[in-house]
Design a protein around this motif. Sequence first.
Motif, PDB file in Angstrom:
ATOM      1  N   GLY A 499       0.784  -1.235   0.000  1.00 42.68           N
ATOM      2  CA  GLY A 499       0.000   0.000   0.000  1.00 42.68           C
ATOM      3  C   GLY A 499       0.809   1.274   0.000  1.00 42.68           C
ATOM      4  N   TYR A 500       2.119   1.196  -0.189  1.00 42.35           N
ATOM      5  CA  TYR A 500       2.971   2.387  -0.173  1.00 42.35           C
ATOM      6  C   TYR A 500       3.179   2.895  -1.605  1.00 42.35           C
ATOM      7  N   PHE A 501       3.155   4.237  -1.736  1.00 47.76           N
ATOM      8  CA  PHE A 501       3.383   4.879  -3.027  1.00 47.76           C
ATOM      9  C   PHE A 501       4.806   5.434  -3.061  1.00 47.76           C
ATOM     10  N   GLU A 502       5.467   5.263  -4.215  1.00 53.70           N
ATOM     11  CA  GLU A 502       6.859   5.701  -4.308  1.00 53.70           C
ATOM     12  C   GLU A 502       6.957   7.205  -4.507  1.00 53.70           C
ATOM     13  N   ASN A 503       7.902   7.821  -3.794  1.00 52.71           N
ATOM     14  CA  ASN A 503       8.242   9.234  -3.947  1.00 52.71           C
ATOM     15  C   ASN A 503       9.596   9.352  -4.622  1.00 52.71           C
ATOM     16  N   VAL A 504       9.781  10.401  -5.406  1.00 50.71           N
ATOM     17  CA  VAL A 504      11.097  10.741  -5.931  1.00 50.71           C
ATOM     18  C   VAL A 504      11.320  12.216  -5.607  1.00 50.71           C
ATOM     19  N   ASN A 505      12.273  12.509  -4.730  1.00 48.89           N
ATOM     20  CA  ASN A 505      12.490  13.869  -4.247  1.00 48.89           C
ATOM     21  C   ASN A 505      13.882  14.366  -4.602  1.00 48.89           C
ATOM     22  N   ASP A 548       7.825  15.947   4.333  1.00 48.08           N
ATOM     23  CA  ASP A 548       7.357  17.135   3.621  1.00 48.08           C
ATOM     24  C   ASP A 548       6.274  16.771   2.608  1.00 48.08           C
ATOM     25  N   SER A 549       6.482  15.677   1.852  1.00 46.81           N
ATOM     26  CA  SER A 549       5.479  15.224   0.883  1.00 46.81           C
ATOM     27  C   SER A 549       4.202  14.786   1.587  1.00 46.81           C
ATOM     28  N   LEU A 550       4.368  14.066   2.701  1.00 44.07           N
ATOM     29  CA  LEU A 550       3.203  13.631   3.472  1.00 44.07           C
ATOM     30  C   LEU A 550       2.420  14.837   3.981  1.00 44.07           C
ATOM     31  N   SER A 551       3.150  15.848   4.495  1.00 42.62           N
ATOM     32  CA  SER A 551       2.509  17.065   4.999  1.00 42.62           C
ATOM     33  C   SER A 551       1.707  17.761   3.912  1.00 42.62           C
ATOM     34  N   TYR A 552       2.292  17.857   2.716  1.00 37.27           N
ATOM     35  CA  TYR A 552       1.606  18.512   1.594  1.00 37.27           C
ATOM     36  C   TYR A 552       0.290  17.809   1.288  1.00 37.27           C
ATOM     37  N   ASN A 553       0.306  16.479   1.285  1.00 35.52           N
ATOM     38  CA  ASN A 553      -0.903  15.709   0.981  1.00 35.52           C
ATOM     39  C   ASN A 553      -1.958  15.865   2.077  1.00 35.52           C
ATOM     40  N   VAL A 554      -1.526  15.813   3.333  1.00 40.62           N
ATOM     41  CA  VAL A 554      -2.485  15.946   4.437  1.00 40.62           C
ATOM     42  C   VAL A 554      -3.155  17.314   4.398  1.00 40.62           C
ATOM     43  N   LYS A 555      -2.367  18.361   4.066  1.00 38.43           N
ATOM     44  CA  LYS A 555      -2.936  19.712   4.009  1.00 38.43           C
ATOM     45  C   LYS A 555      -3.849  19.906   2.805  1.00 38.43           C
ATOM     46  N   HIS A 556      -3.839  18.941   1.888  1.00 41.76           N
ATOM     47  CA  HIS A 556      -4.756  18.979   0.744  1.00 41.76           C
ATOM     48  C   HIS A 556      -5.794  17.856   0.832  1.00 41.76           C
ATOM     49  N   GLN A 557      -6.168  17.551   2.081  1.00 44.23           N
ATOM     50  CA  GLN A 557      -7.275  16.630   2.390  1.00 44.23           C
ATOM     51  C   GLN A 557      -7.014  15.173   2.013  1.00 44.23           C
ATOM     52  N   GLU A 558      -5.756  14.819   1.756  1.00 49.09           N
ATOM     53  CA  GLU A 558      -5.400  13.411   1.572  1.00 49.09           C
ATOM     54  C   GLU A 558      -4.842  12.919   2.901  1.00 49.09           C
ATOM     55  N   ASN A 559      -5.736  12.435   3.769  1.00 47.36           N
ATOM     56  CA  ASN A 559      -5.351  12.170   5.157  1.00 47.36           C
ATOM     57  C   ASN A 559      -4.734  10.789   5.376  1.00 47.36           C
ATOM     58  N   ASN A 560      -4.921   9.877   4.447  1.00 45.14           N
ATOM     59  CA  ASN A 560      -4.376   8.525   4.577  1.00 45.14           C
ATOM     60  C   ASN A 560      -3.214   8.375   3.605  1.00 45.14           C
ATOM     61  N   VAL A 561      -2.004   8.461   4.131  1.00 43.81           N
ATOM     62  CA  VAL A 561      -0.827   8.561   3.270  1.00 43.81           C
ATOM     63  C   VAL A 561       0.188   7.487   3.648  1.00 43.81           C
ATOM     64  N   LYS A 562       0.697   6.800   2.637  1.00 44.05           N
ATOM     65  CA  LYS A 562       1.800   5.857   2.809  1.00 44.05           C
ATOM     66  C   LYS A 562       2.796   6.080   1.676  1.00 44.05           C
ATOM     67  N   PHE A 563       4.002   6.528   2.017  1.00 42.34           N
ATOM     68  CA  PHE A 563       5.017   6.830   1.022  1.00 42.34           C
ATOM     69  C   PHE A 563       6.285   6.022   1.306  1.00 42.34           C
TER      70      PHE A 563
END
Length: 781
Positions: A499-505, A548-563
């Motif tokens: 259930g984790y989504f890949e990030n590239v930062n 930081d990516s998780l924070s951005y998503n939570v602040k845009h109403q994506e509250n369930n995040v797995k990265f």
Amino acid sequence: MKISIEWLNDYIDTGKDIERLAEDLTLSGSEVEEIERPFERINAVFSAKVVERKAHPNADNLIVCRVDDGNGLHTIITSDKTVSEGDFIAFGSCQKASDVNGHVVEPLEIRGVKTDGMAFSLQELGLEAHSEGIFKFEKPVEVGVDIKKLLDLEQTVFELEITPNRPDCLSHIGIARELSAVRRTKFKIPKPSVDFQQGDFPVLIETDKCLRYVALTIKGVTVKDSPLWLKRRLSSVGLRSINNVTDITNYVMMEFGHPVHAFDLEKVNSRIVVKDAKGGEKFVALNSKEYTLNGGETLITDGENILALGGVMGGKYSGISLQTKDILIEIATFDPVNTRKTSRKINLSTDASYRFERGVDPNDTFDVAKRIAQMVISISGGKIDGIVDVYPTEVKSKKVFISREKLSSYMSFTPNENEVEEIFDYLGIKVSQNGNGWECIVPTFRPDINQDVDLVEEFARIHGLDAIPSVMSMPFVKGESNSWWEFKNKLRTLSTSCGYFENVNYSFSDPKVEELFGDTFKRGPKLLNPVSPEMSLMRSSLIFNLIDSLSYNVKHQENNVKFFEIGKAFEEKEEERISFAATGAVSTFDYTDKRYEDLLIFKGEIESIFKNMHIDFEFSNEDMAGFENGRCGRILLNGKKIGIIGQISEKVNEFFDVDTPIYVAELKIEEIFKNLRPFRYESYSQYPSSFKDLSMFVKKGEIRAAEIFKTARNSSEYVQDVRVVDLYTGKGVPQDSYSITIRVTYNSVKKTLSDQEIDSAFSRLMELLESMKGITLRKVR
């Protein structure tokens, strides 16, 4: 950067197909990010005539007018007492008309008088930053005509993404030149017939950061409001109208791409001295803010007072005002690197600095001077007093040779020679045949062209990348298997399956974030020329970017995040790691699952990913900066620390403005890769298994549950599995302890175990546990 299509048509015929125009520019390299119509939200505003004007019966500062918009008479109330009967104005009726921001006109009642419409000012039409009164036509116009048609507000504007190496495209003329090359049509540059005489105004350059300085003095000007056409053009590209002289300097900047500044000549103390700041000087800019200089900035002075910050912004006390009669116009060229440093040091970015940072052509200075002189005299009046040009070291055009062989090799076909010369000519590059190729004289407005491959690129993009034939440049070569890449790809597959989504930062981090984690990570190397202060360190952990990516998503109403991210971190050495971050619900799509991510669930997910590789971790508690005490620790493999896991501290949560618990883990994958072993398969036992439950009190802090499990697994060769079946704190349990029940499963692949063998093994386990400090056995079943 914004480009007005109406404005662009002054230099080249753009045609009527806006979409085709956008495509041509994008394919040439000037990407059209957005097509805008800046005045499109103005609706139902029409020309109208004031037929009656009288004082408001209950307010001395207001007047009441009756206006005719062609569909009847309407009542408006205004504080603009310059309105007279017979004036022609812009009018919109209530509930129908809207201004440039889309705000609909609402009916009002002011001290007993009701309105059914509104007279618009230029501010409400988007043509001024601030209006003193309502807009009135200078001449009579037909009543009832849409104001957008009358004022030519049906404009189309392109928002362009200009790459940093193309400063020549930061202007309407530059874009016209690009379009002329793409479409193979001529374009025109304004060539005013203005004569200059040598001036005697002293100009001294005492720094190598000013390449050229031209001072043009014009006397007898009248500073006033700008004409409507000038306001419209500036407004369409996002610039506000100030006064006619200042607006002309902005107009010429957007036309030629060369920033220009105007001084009130009376406020300049008889000379211009360009020099470096020593540091500590105070400068009040046109925005009324005071800046303390660091030293090294380019200053425009009169020998004593700072008049402007070279390449960035003019000073407040030497600027143009309504009382100005004589002006000094600066057409200068400043060092791009120093301008960029100055802008960043004092945190002041302007349209001028944006262009000077990328490089301005010093050799178009007289063309710019003639254009601005022509416009000032025609709009503001006055007479040219003289011009002074100080050009210490002339910037000359570069000569670059491109061979036919190299051009053909890179293009994969043999280009037509006439086309090559035609394209270079349209781009302003003078070309002549020389042996087996072309000698090209590159104009100084193209600082990005330095070698023959740059000329190849110029030909390719104008010829059309889609028109280059596809050829196989080399035979197919089968790549060899790479176990390291296979390992990382398997990690990605296993992580996404959980259930984790890949990030590239980016591989950079913010020093403020690293400070929050104290000595948990050793500070990464500092960059000498960072993109921004928030990206000034090489990251010592991938966790920072994931949060930081998780924070951005939570602040845009994506509250369930797995990265997760696989990438390099830069601590004591450069090494590859995998990091995980999670918050929110465990199962997003199962509404019956009410569980939320916690440390044990998160730990289990990490373990399950690596168990698929037959990797078993151990965990040890250890409090670390940036994490909640008691809810973090180290991950061990074969006794060696290879990672961390835990819940992010409340202080870090506050920094990233997230109010839900965040769980993170990071592991050194090179260490894991070294410990990979070939998979071993064992036959499944055909004999029945048996289990026994064992309950005990465990004192908190004295022994870890992992040690209990390890002891149970190693207590007998017949132990097949150990797991927790109950965990309890509360009534009947000492406050300093918790009750835990484990289930031990016994089995053999060789035979059915007898009761005596099972009891013997279980007794051995109880003896071992009873001997361990902090454990009190409760019952046996």
